[in-house]
Design a protein around this motif. Sequence first.
Motif, short mmCIF file in Angstrom:
data_model
loop_
_atom_site.label_atom_id
_atom_site.label_comp_id
_atom_site.label_asym_id
_atom_site.label_seq_id
_atom_site.Cartn_x
_atom_site.Cartn_y
_atom_site.Cartn_z
N SER A 398 0.87 -1.17 0.00
CA SER A 398 0.00 0.00 0.00
C SER A 398 0.91 1.22 0.00
N ALA A 400 1.83 5.35 -1.14
CA ALA A 400 1.26 6.68 -1.34
C ALA A 400 2.36 7.59 -1.88
N ARG A 401 1.98 8.46 -2.80
CA ARG A 401 2.93 9.37 -3.41
C ARG A 401 2.59 10.81 -3.03
N SER A 402 3.64 11.60 -2.86
CA SER A 402 3.42 13.01 -2.51
C SER A 402 2.83 13.76 -3.68
N GLN A 403 1.93 14.68 -3.38
CA GLN A 403 1.34 15.57 -4.38
C GLN A 403 1.30 16.98 -3.80
N ARG A 410 0.87 16.76 0.12
CA ARG A 410 0.10 15.75 0.80
C ARG A 410 0.41 14.40 0.18
N LEU A 411 -0.04 13.32 0.80
CA LEU A 411 0.14 11.98 0.27
C LEU A 411 -1.16 11.51 -0.38
N ALA A 412 -1.01 11.01 -1.61
CA ALA A 412 -2.16 10.45 -2.34
C ALA A 412 -1.96 8.94 -2.42
N ALA A 413 -2.90 8.22 -1.85
CA ALA A 413 -2.77 6.77 -1.79
C ALA A 413 -3.03 6.13 -3.14
N GLN A 414 -2.26 5.08 -3.44
CA GLN A 414 -2.51 4.24 -4.61
C GLN A 414 -3.34 3.05 -4.17
#
Length: 436
Positions: A398, A400-403, A410-414
């Motif tokens: 699980s 998450a990449r920073s945006q 913020r972190l956006a989860a994949q």
Amino acid sequence: MQTDTLHIIGILDDGWAGLTDAARQRLAGCGLVIGAARTLARVAPFLPETTVLREMDGALSKVPGWVRDAQADGLAVAVLATGDPLCHGIAGFLIGKLGAANVAVHPAPSTMQLACARLKKPWQDIAIASCHSADAGEWTPGAPPDHGLYKLVRAVAEHPRVAAFTGPDNSPDRIARALLAAGYGEDVRLSVAARLCLADEAVFADLPLADAAAMRFPDPNILVIERTPAERRALFGFDDGDYVQRQPEKGLITKLEARAVSLAKLGLAADSIVWDIGAGSGSVGLEASRIARHGHVWAIEKNAADAANALENARRLRASNYTLIQAKAPDGLDAWPDPDAIFIGGSGGELAELILLALARLRPGGRLVMNFVTLENLTTATTVLAVAGAAWDVTMLSAARSQPILDMHRLAAQNPVWIVCARKAALQAEIPRDEN
């Protein structure tokens, strides 16, 4: 002259004149001289009339027997070979058949050495290849490892400077076309040294690939391939955006994070044979081809648009050890060699069948890695593996990449991904039992 020692004598196209006095004396003392027809013709006028000349064109496998029979009859025997017989020559084969103690090798300068001298190119760092074999046909992207130009194209991928023994069919112009098809262009130059040591010797230096592809060169010839090293690039772990993907619907790609873990789980070696089932955009298989640079990746994708994207990605990466077919697995898999590792990224509704097939075809110690985003496929996979008695484990990834958000991040989860890895037991030597 001793008759129990085979003398393998190197000779160039200047024939008798180019031989050392010692080589001439050995030939003159032999009752049997074996060689290619054109080579024998260059020495025949200078040998005693009693010398038997035997052509070995198309009969290489018979030469050891000829040598043994002649020696049994008390004859001294010599075999003529071009240049240095131990550099892609006949000497290795004959030593293997007759034994090193029964063979003496008398080399002439290698034609490779002469070619580099004519071209005035140092050759201590050159990788040597040979495609002096039967007609291989034109090389096209996806050509399998048994193609006659495969090893040469792979050598160019591995080394910035390659010299090749060519043949009448696998000629410099055909090799130039192969390299163009493999994605090379202005970064590669070809040089050809033709008909060395003959009156019409010719040298063609530093030709662009496109020019060489349209020319014909005199035979025989030696080819030197020089590639300007590209900008250093990672072995694997490319950004998702580096790959051509289906438009306008992006996303049919194993994301970088899942790709990296899956590649690690595959346990690839430099010479691994890999299957990529449900290749999508090709990202996993193509990065596997870079890790298994001395191996080969066989990929299958049922969707025509995705298969086209995978092939374009292969061209961009110059992945010449990658073969993709457009079909629905398991169609066509029976023609592939048994793999060391299998990745299943898409199953087309045939997951259970593909898992059983993979377990049957994997080599001992091989690994099967699968990615799932649905509970149903995860359940199917683990159930089939359990029934089959395979050792397996599951990793849930699980990420998450920073945006950016305003002046912050913020972190956006994949989507979570389940990575299932099954291992095929390695063959173990049977431990002797103590009978006492």
